[in-house]
Design a protein around this motif. Sequence first.
Motif, PDB file in Angstrom:
ATOM      1  N   ASP A 197       0.818  -1.212   0.000  1.00  0.00           N
ATOM      2  CA  ASP A 197       0.000   0.000   0.000  1.00  0.00           C
ATOM      3  C   ASP A 197       0.851   1.262   0.000  1.00  0.00           C
ATOM      4  OD1 ASP A 197      -2.343  -1.453  -0.024  1.00  0.00           O
ATOM      5  OD2 ASP A 197      -2.728  -1.246   2.117  1.00  0.00           O
ATOM      6  N   LYS A 198       1.855   1.307   0.847  1.00  0.00           N
ATOM      7  CA  LYS A 198       2.658   2.512   0.992  1.00  0.00           C
ATOM      8  C   LYS A 198       3.679   2.683  -0.126  1.00  0.00           C
ATOM      9  CE  LYS A 198       3.544   4.087   5.418  1.00  0.00           C
ATOM     10  NZ  LYS A 198       4.304   4.030   6.672  1.00  0.00           N
ATOM     11  N   TYR A 199       4.383   1.634  -0.467  1.00  0.00           N
ATOM     12  CA  TYR A 199       5.533   1.756  -1.361  1.00  0.00           C
ATOM     13  C   TYR A 199       5.191   1.395  -2.801  1.00  0.00           C
ATOM     14  CZ  TYR A 199       8.398   1.842   2.920  1.00  0.00           C
ATOM     15  OH  TYR A 199       8.952   2.157   4.129  1.00  0.00           O
ATOM     16  N   LEU A 200       4.670   0.189  -2.984  1.00  0.00           N
ATOM     17  CA  LEU A 200       4.422  -0.293  -4.339  1.00  0.00           C
ATOM     18  C   LEU A 200       3.333   0.509  -5.036  1.00  0.00           C
ATOM     19  CD1 LEU A 200       5.240  -2.334  -6.466  1.00  0.00           C
ATOM     20  CD2 LEU A 200       3.596  -3.930  -5.467  1.00  0.00           C
ATOM     21  N   ASN A 201       2.253   0.787  -4.339  1.00  0.00           N
ATOM     22  CA  ASN A 201       1.173   1.548  -4.967  1.00  0.00           C
ATOM     23  C   ASN A 201       1.592   2.978  -5.287  1.00  0.00           C
ATOM     24  OD1 ASN A 201      -0.496  -0.649  -5.018  1.00  0.00           O
ATOM     25  ND2 ASN A 201      -1.521  -0.144  -3.111  1.00  0.00           N
ATOM     26  N   SER A 202       2.476   3.540  -4.479  1.00  0.00           N
ATOM     27  CA  SER A 202       2.997   4.870  -4.766  1.00  0.00           C
ATOM     28  C   SER A 202       3.799   4.845  -6.073  1.00  0.00           C
ATOM     29  CB  SER A 202       3.865   5.347  -3.610  1.00  0.00           C
ATOM     30  OG  SER A 202       4.367   6.626  -3.874  1.00  0.00           O
ATOM     31  N   LEU A 203       4.598   3.802  -6.246  1.00  0.00           N
ATOM     32  CA  LEU A 203       5.338   3.668  -7.507  1.00  0.00           C
ATOM     33  C   LEU A 203       4.387   3.439  -8.675  1.00  0.00           C
ATOM     34  CD1 LEU A 203       8.384   1.491  -6.413  1.00  0.00           C
ATOM     35  CD2 LEU A 203       8.453   3.851  -7.269  1.00  0.00           C
ATOM     36  N   ARG A 204       3.378   2.619  -8.472  1.00  0.00           N
ATOM     37  CA  ARG A 204       2.398   2.364  -9.542  1.00  0.00           C
ATOM     38  C   ARG A 204       1.701   3.658  -9.961  1.00  0.00           C
ATOM     39  NH1 ARG A 204       0.207  -3.092  -6.852  1.00  0.00           N
ATOM     40  NH2 ARG A 204       1.509  -4.557  -8.021  1.00  0.00           N
ATOM     41  N   ASP A 205       1.397   4.502  -8.989  1.00  0.00           N
ATOM     42  CA  ASP A 205       0.760   5.774  -9.308  1.00  0.00           C
ATOM     43  C   ASP A 205       1.658   6.626 -10.205  1.00  0.00           C
ATOM     44  OD1 ASP A 205      -1.431   5.057  -7.797  1.00  0.00           O
ATOM     45  OD2 ASP A 205      -0.871   6.289  -6.062  1.00  0.00           O
ATOM     46  N   ARG A 206       2.949   6.571  -9.983  1.00  0.00           N
ATOM     47  CA  ARG A 206       3.893   7.358 -10.783  1.00  0.00           C
ATOM     48  C   ARG A 206       4.204   6.713 -12.130  1.00  0.00           C
ATOM     49  NH1 ARG A 206       6.980  11.542  -9.137  1.00  0.00           N
ATOM     50  NH2 ARG A 206       6.601  12.275  -7.051  1.00  0.00           N
ATOM     51  N   LEU A 207       4.226   5.390 -12.152  1.00  0.00           N
ATOM     52  CA  LEU A 207       4.678   4.677 -13.349  1.00  0.00           C
ATOM     53  C   LEU A 207       3.556   4.163 -14.226  1.00  0.00           C
ATOM     54  CD1 LEU A 207       7.502   2.577 -11.663  1.00  0.00           C
ATOM     55  CD2 LEU A 207       7.782   4.603 -13.093  1.00  0.00           C
ATOM     56  N   GLY A 208       2.349   4.191 -13.721  1.00  0.00           N
ATOM     57  CA  GLY A 208       1.241   3.609 -14.461  1.00  0.00           C
ATOM     58  C   GLY A 208       1.061   2.159 -14.051  1.00  0.00           C
ATOM     59  N   LYS A 209       0.074   1.547 -14.605  1.00  0.00           N
ATOM     60  CA  LYS A 209      -0.296   0.194 -14.179  1.00  0.00           C
ATOM     61  C   LYS A 209       0.335  -0.895 -15.033  1.00  0.00           C
ATOM     62  CE  LYS A 209      -3.035   1.867 -11.060  1.00  0.00           C
ATOM     63  NZ  LYS A 209      -2.582   1.982  -9.711  1.00  0.00           N
ATOM     64  N   GLU A 210       1.316  -0.551 -15.867  1.00  0.00           N
ATOM     65  CA  GLU A 210       1.968  -1.562 -16.703  1.00  0.00           C
ATOM     66  C   GLU A 210       2.460  -2.714 -15.837  1.00  0.00           C
ATOM     67  OE1 GLU A 210       5.914  -1.969 -19.460  1.00  0.00           O
ATOM     68  OE2 GLU A 210       4.867  -0.043 -19.460  1.00  0.00           O
ATOM     69  N   ALA A 211       2.059  -3.913 -16.212  1.00  0.00           N
ATOM     70  CA  ALA A 211       2.343  -5.099 -15.402  1.00  0.00           C
ATOM     71  C   ALA A 211       3.831  -5.243 -15.099  1.00  0.00           C
ATOM     72  CB  ALA A 211       1.842  -6.353 -16.118  1.00  0.00           C
ATOM     73  N   GLY A 212       4.140  -5.278 -13.834  1.00  0.00           N
ATOM     74  CA  GLY A 212       5.486  -5.590 -13.387  1.00  0.00           C
ATOM     75  C   GLY A 212       6.468  -4.444 -13.315  1.00  0.00           C
ATOM     76  N   LYS A 213       6.192  -3.296 -13.945  1.00  0.00           N
ATOM     77  CA  LYS A 213       7.192  -2.223 -13.956  1.00  0.00           C
ATOM     78  C   LYS A 213       7.458  -1.678 -12.552  1.00  0.00           C
ATOM     79  CE  LYS A 213       7.880   0.425 -17.426  1.00  0.00           C
ATOM     80  NZ  LYS A 213       7.950   1.439 -18.479  1.00  0.00           N
ATOM     81  N   ALA A 214       6.419  -1.397 -11.803  1.00  0.00           N
ATOM     82  CA  ALA A 214       6.610  -0.884 -10.440  1.00  0.00           C
ATOM     83  C   ALA A 214       7.326  -1.924  -9.583  1.00  0.00           C
ATOM     84  CB  ALA A 214       5.276  -0.499  -9.828  1.00  0.00           C
ATOM     85  N   GLU A 215       7.002  -3.200  -9.789  1.00  0.00           N
ATOM     86  CA  GLU A 215       7.657  -4.264  -9.028  1.00  0.00           C
ATOM     87  C   GLU A 215       9.149  -4.322  -9.347  1.00  0.00           C
ATOM     88  OE1 GLU A 215       4.701  -4.498 -10.468  1.00  0.00           O
ATOM     89  OE2 GLU A 215       3.338  -5.545  -9.114  1.00  0.00           O
ATOM     90  N   LEU A 216       9.501  -4.170 -10.625  1.00  0.00           N
ATOM     91  CA  LEU A 216      10.915  -4.163 -11.002  1.00  0.00           C
ATOM     92  C   LEU A 216      11.647  -2.988 -10.360  1.00  0.00           C
ATOM     93  CD1 LEU A 216      10.740  -5.090 -14.784  1.00  0.00           C
ATOM     94  CD2 LEU A 216      11.852  -6.414 -12.979  1.00  0.00           C
ATOM     95  N   VAL A 217      11.039  -1.813 -10.422  1.00  0.00           N
ATOM     96  CA  VAL A 217      11.661  -0.627  -9.832  1.00  0.00           C
ATOM     97  C   VAL A 217      11.792  -0.805  -8.320  1.00  0.00           C
ATOM     98  CG1 VAL A 217      11.377   1.856  -9.402  1.00  0.00           C
ATOM     99  CG2 VAL A 217      10.975   0.919 -11.693  1.00  0.00           C
ATOM    100  N   MET A 218      10.741  -1.306  -7.682  1.00  0.00           N
ATOM    101  CA  MET A 218      10.806  -1.510  -6.234  1.00  0.00           C
ATOM    102  C   MET A 218      11.899  -2.504  -5.872  1.00  0.00           C
ATOM    103  SD  MET A 218       7.825  -2.344  -3.535  1.00  0.00           S
ATOM    104  CE  MET A 218       8.184  -2.752  -1.839  1.00  0.00           C
ATOM    105  N   THR A 219      12.020  -3.576  -6.640  1.00  0.00           N
ATOM    106  CA  THR A 219      13.066  -4.560  -6.373  1.00  0.00           C
ATOM    107  C   THR A 219      14.449  -3.923  -6.471  1.00  0.00           C
ATOM    108  OG1 THR A 219      11.657  -6.347  -7.168  1.00  0.00           O
ATOM    109  CG2 THR A 219      14.026  -6.775  -7.118  1.00  0.00           C
ATOM    110  N   LEU A 220      14.651  -3.086  -7.473  1.00  0.00           N
ATOM    111  CA  LEU A 220      15.934  -2.395  -7.616  1.00  0.00           C
ATOM    112  C   LEU A 220      16.186  -1.452  -6.436  1.00  0.00           C
ATOM    113  CD1 LEU A 220      15.894  -1.635 -11.437  1.00  0.00           C
ATOM    114  CD2 LEU A 220      17.445  -3.200 -10.224  1.00  0.00           C
ATOM    115  N   LEU A 221      15.154  -0.764  -5.973  1.00  0.00           N
ATOM    116  CA  LEU A 221      15.305   0.159  -4.845  1.00  0.00           C
ATOM    117  C   LEU A 221      15.590  -0.581  -3.543  1.00  0.00           C
ATOM    118  CD1 LEU A 221      12.463   2.648  -5.774  1.00  0.00           C
ATOM    119  CD2 LEU A 221      14.931   3.097  -5.865  1.00  0.00           C
TER     120      LEU A 221
END
Length: 169
Positions: free
Chosen positions: A110-134
């Motif tokens: 809710d706090k981290y991943l959804n914040s990234l999704r809001d910035r990156l859009g809902k493209e499958a897996g992109k926010a997850e990849l960025v979060m993993t790198l962070l």
Amino acid sequence: MSAREVIVSAARELFGEQGYTAVTIKEIAHRSGYSPAMVMKTMGSKAELYAAATPVVPAEELSDTEPLGFNLARRLVERREAGQTEPWAMAAIRVHDAPDKEKAREEIHDKYLNSLRDRLGKEAGKAELVMTLLVGFGSGMRTLGLFAEVPAEELVQRYGTLLQQVIDN
């Protein structure tokens, strides 16, 4: 200030100075002026106390002055340089140490991943990849002590480039 606010404030200072692992409940109790039992009764666990002491959602404190990948990298490096706590480095530990792992996982999403999704859009897996790198970058710098000799701006440019490639593709 309430007991909770005093305890969280003391914890925030200590976590920033020493990191999650090095800080004990006893130290937090001493700094806050409360007993260790009161700290635990008020906060529940060390992981929950850390969560309360790091309320910042890391992806929401960004500026729009540079591409997102570089800005994300810059914030991690700036927190390291300032001796502040690193939420990305602690995300997995918070889940691991939580009494209710599923609840902690949902909170991180809710706090981290959804914040990234809001910035990156809902493209499958992109926010997850960025979060993993962070998470990896934060853990590498803070927990493993990697990149200690790399100048801050060089580190921002190197890791920011990697993050930006994931964001752009």
